[in-house]
Design an enzyme around this catalytic site. Sequence first.
Site, PDB file in Angstrom:
ATOM      1  CB  VAL A 198     -29.258 -26.250  45.990  1.00  0.00           C
ATOM      2  CG1 VAL A 198     -28.895 -26.398  47.360  1.00  0.00           C
ATOM      3  CG2 VAL A 198     -30.286 -25.273  45.655  1.00  0.00           C
ATOM      4  CB  THR A 227     -29.091 -31.412  47.683  1.00  0.00           C
ATOM      5  OG1 THR A 227     -29.762 -31.544  46.304  1.00  0.00           O
ATOM      6  CG2 THR A 227     -29.507 -29.819  48.045  1.00  0.00           C
ATOM      7  CG  ASP A 228     -28.275 -36.562  49.471  1.00  0.00           C
ATOM      8  OD1 ASP A 228     -27.175 -36.261  49.675  1.00  0.00           O
ATOM      9  OD2 ASP A 228     -28.922 -37.332  50.397  1.00  0.00           O
ATOM     10  CE1 TYR A 274     -36.085 -31.975  38.870  1.00  0.00           C
ATOM     11  CE2 TYR A 274     -35.053 -30.158  37.529  1.00  0.00           C
ATOM     12  CZ  TYR A 274     -35.279 -30.674  38.928  1.00  0.00           C
ATOM     13  OH  TYR A 274     -35.293 -29.941  39.981  1.00  0.00           O
ATOM     14  CB  ILE A 291     -34.342 -27.786  49.263  1.00  0.00           C
ATOM     15  CG1 ILE A 291     -32.975 -27.424  48.207  1.00  0.00           C
ATOM     16  CG2 ILE A 291     -34.948 -26.447  49.196  1.00  0.00           C
ATOM     17  CD1 ILE A 291     -33.289 -27.372  46.953  1.00  0.00           C
ATOM     18  CE  LYS A 299     -38.749 -29.936  40.060  1.00  0.00           C
ATOM     19  NZ  LYS A 299     -39.383 -29.939  41.519  1.00  0.00           N
ATOM     20  CG  ASP A 331     -43.707 -43.054  47.687  1.00  0.00           C
ATOM     21  OD1 ASP A 331     -43.894 -42.075  46.901  1.00  0.00           O
ATOM     22  OD2 ASP A 331     -42.815 -44.002  47.343  1.00  0.00           O
ATOM     23  CG  ASN A 352     -38.665 -30.012  49.047  1.00  0.00           C
ATOM     24  OD1 ASN A 352     -37.832 -29.073  48.522  1.00  0.00           O
ATOM     25  ND2 ASN A 352     -38.132 -31.046  49.567  1.00  0.00           N
TER      26      ASN A 352
HETATM   27  P1  NAD Z   1     -32.878 -34.193  47.849  1.00  0.00           P
HETATM   28  O1  NAD Z   1     -32.869 -35.364  46.921  1.00  0.00           O
HETATM   29  O2  NAD Z   1     -31.955 -34.107  48.911  1.00  0.00           O
HETATM   30  O3  NAD Z   1     -34.464 -34.205  48.570  1.00  0.00           O
HETATM   31  C1  NAD Z   1     -35.570 -34.453  47.906  1.00  0.00           C
HETATM   32  C2  NAD Z   1     -36.379 -34.987  48.817  1.00  0.00           C
HETATM   33  O4  NAD Z   1     -37.735 -35.401  48.341  1.00  0.00           O
HETATM   34  C3  NAD Z   1     -36.142 -36.044  50.018  1.00  0.00           C
HETATM   35  O5  NAD Z   1     -36.347 -35.836  51.188  1.00  0.00           O
HETATM   36  C4  NAD Z   1     -36.598 -37.205  49.151  1.00  0.00           C
HETATM   37  O6  NAD Z   1     -36.751 -38.248  50.102  1.00  0.00           O
HETATM   38  C5  NAD Z   1     -37.945 -36.837  48.902  1.00  0.00           C
HETATM   39  N1  NAD Z   1     -38.720 -37.456  47.912  1.00  0.00           N
HETATM   40  C6  NAD Z   1     -38.233 -37.955  46.624  1.00  0.00           C
HETATM   41  N2  NAD Z   1     -39.124 -38.745  46.202  1.00  0.00           N
HETATM   42  C7  NAD Z   1     -40.249 -38.911  47.070  1.00  0.00           C
HETATM   43  C8  NAD Z   1     -41.367 -39.549  47.336  1.00  0.00           C
HETATM   44  N3  NAD Z   1     -41.869 -40.285  46.252  1.00  0.00           N
HETATM   45  N4  NAD Z   1     -42.121 -39.486  48.506  1.00  0.00           N
HETATM   46  C9  NAD Z   1     -41.795 -38.727  49.396  1.00  0.00           C
HETATM   47  N5  NAD Z   1     -40.760 -38.038  49.271  1.00  0.00           N
HETATM   48  C10 NAD Z   1     -40.010 -38.141  48.279  1.00  0.00           C
HETATM   49  O7  NAD Z   1     -32.967 -33.126  46.770  1.00  0.00           O
HETATM   50  P2  NAD Z   1     -33.214 -31.507  46.836  1.00  0.00           P
HETATM   51  O8  NAD Z   1     -32.440 -30.769  46.088  1.00  0.00           O
HETATM   52  O9  NAD Z   1     -33.303 -31.105  48.533  1.00  0.00           O
HETATM   53  O10 NAD Z   1     -34.728 -31.308  46.203  1.00  0.00           O
HETATM   54  C11 NAD Z   1     -35.841 -30.701  46.924  1.00  0.00           C
HETATM   55  C12 NAD Z   1     -36.675 -30.223  45.659  1.00  0.00           C
HETATM   56  O11 NAD Z   1     -35.851 -28.973  45.204  1.00  0.00           O
HETATM   57  C13 NAD Z   1     -36.901 -31.228  44.337  1.00  0.00           C
HETATM   58  O12 NAD Z   1     -38.226 -30.816  44.221  1.00  0.00           O
HETATM   59  C14 NAD Z   1     -35.957 -30.597  43.392  1.00  0.00           C
HETATM   60  O13 NAD Z   1     -36.461 -30.807  42.308  1.00  0.00           O
HETATM   61  C15 NAD Z   1     -35.982 -29.003  43.797  1.00  0.00           C
HETATM   62  N6  NAD Z   1     -34.865 -28.475  43.179  1.00  0.00           N
HETATM   63  C16 NAD Z   1     -33.378 -28.927  43.651  1.00  0.00           C
HETATM   64  C17 NAD Z   1     -32.384 -28.113  43.136  1.00  0.00           C
HETATM   65  C18 NAD Z   1     -30.907 -28.455  43.249  1.00  0.00           C
HETATM   66  O14 NAD Z   1     -30.110 -28.166  42.395  1.00  0.00           O
HETATM   67  N7  NAD Z   1     -30.711 -29.389  44.345  1.00  0.00           N
HETATM   68  C19 NAD Z   1     -32.613 -26.998  42.431  1.00  0.00           C
HETATM   69  C20 NAD Z   1     -33.660 -26.693  41.893  1.00  0.00           C
HETATM   70  C21 NAD Z   1     -35.012 -27.365  42.384  1.00  0.00           C
END
Ligand code: NAD
Length: 248
Positions: free
Chosen positions: A178, A180-181, A145, A17, A149, A58, A80
Amino acid sequence: MAAASRRAIVTGGGRGIGRAVAGALTRAGYDVTVLGRTAKTLDDAVAAGDAAAAKVLDVTDTEALSSYLHGQTVDILVSNAGIADSAPFAKTDLAHFRRLMTVNFESVVAATQAVLPGMIDRGFGRIISVASVAGLKGYPYVSAYCASKHAVVGLTRALAREVAKTGVTVNAVCPGYVDTDLVRDGASRIAAKTGRPAGEIATSFHKHNPQDRFVTATEVAAAVVWLASAEAAAVNGQAIAIDGGETA
Ligand code: NAD
């Protein structure tokens, strides 16, 4: 001021995202820096034209995060970066809660505190956090989680009122699942614990969405671009669900 002269930071902007948000803000004319842990994915984002610059950091190192952001001109902060994990509540120890709170919540506090004074001085700012539908309602087996949130959404609502007269708005976007990984890794972990096929688990995730599909990262990014705009100045303290009606 035109979007082109506004600077945006996107944490966790190398993939998923965050990457979609960085790309959408860049295409809308913002000067975007992506921040995250992995140089390679961040560099890829810059090489692909989704961001102008990258910073390896980080977000759990809140001192490093604060000192990097302090004194910089940041007009739009998109917090994010986040992680997810699941377990029955009885098996969710305090270390699990702390790990998720540190990444998903404390990093938002630290980043926001670092950029807010400058935003207030300049009379413009956008604090946008990527929360989740899990910040709006409860789901089983993800108590940590959900708590992290909900904390982001609570902070968003409180701070929005506190800074309402400054030109800064504070909002959250709350996506449903979504692809994603984060979701794929979650499905793999559940598969390893239960023996169910990971593909079947991933498909079961989007049964929560009344549209019976994954939300796309592009759809989340579009909401962030709108919240960042000057025209969204009256939108403040909102936790906007992007979930096909899941929380309606
Ligand atoms: P993702 O795992 O692809 O991306 C997460 C990103 O956060 C990655 O770039 C990762 O390297 C970074 N990250 C994690 N820990 C970190 C740290 N300690 N320091 C710096 N960077 C860090 O997942 P995503 O789905 O793209 O998630 C992005 C956001 O969206 C998150 O906050 C997640 O909770 C939220 N979200 C995701 C979903 C979903 O279904 N994928 C739904 C609702 C909310």
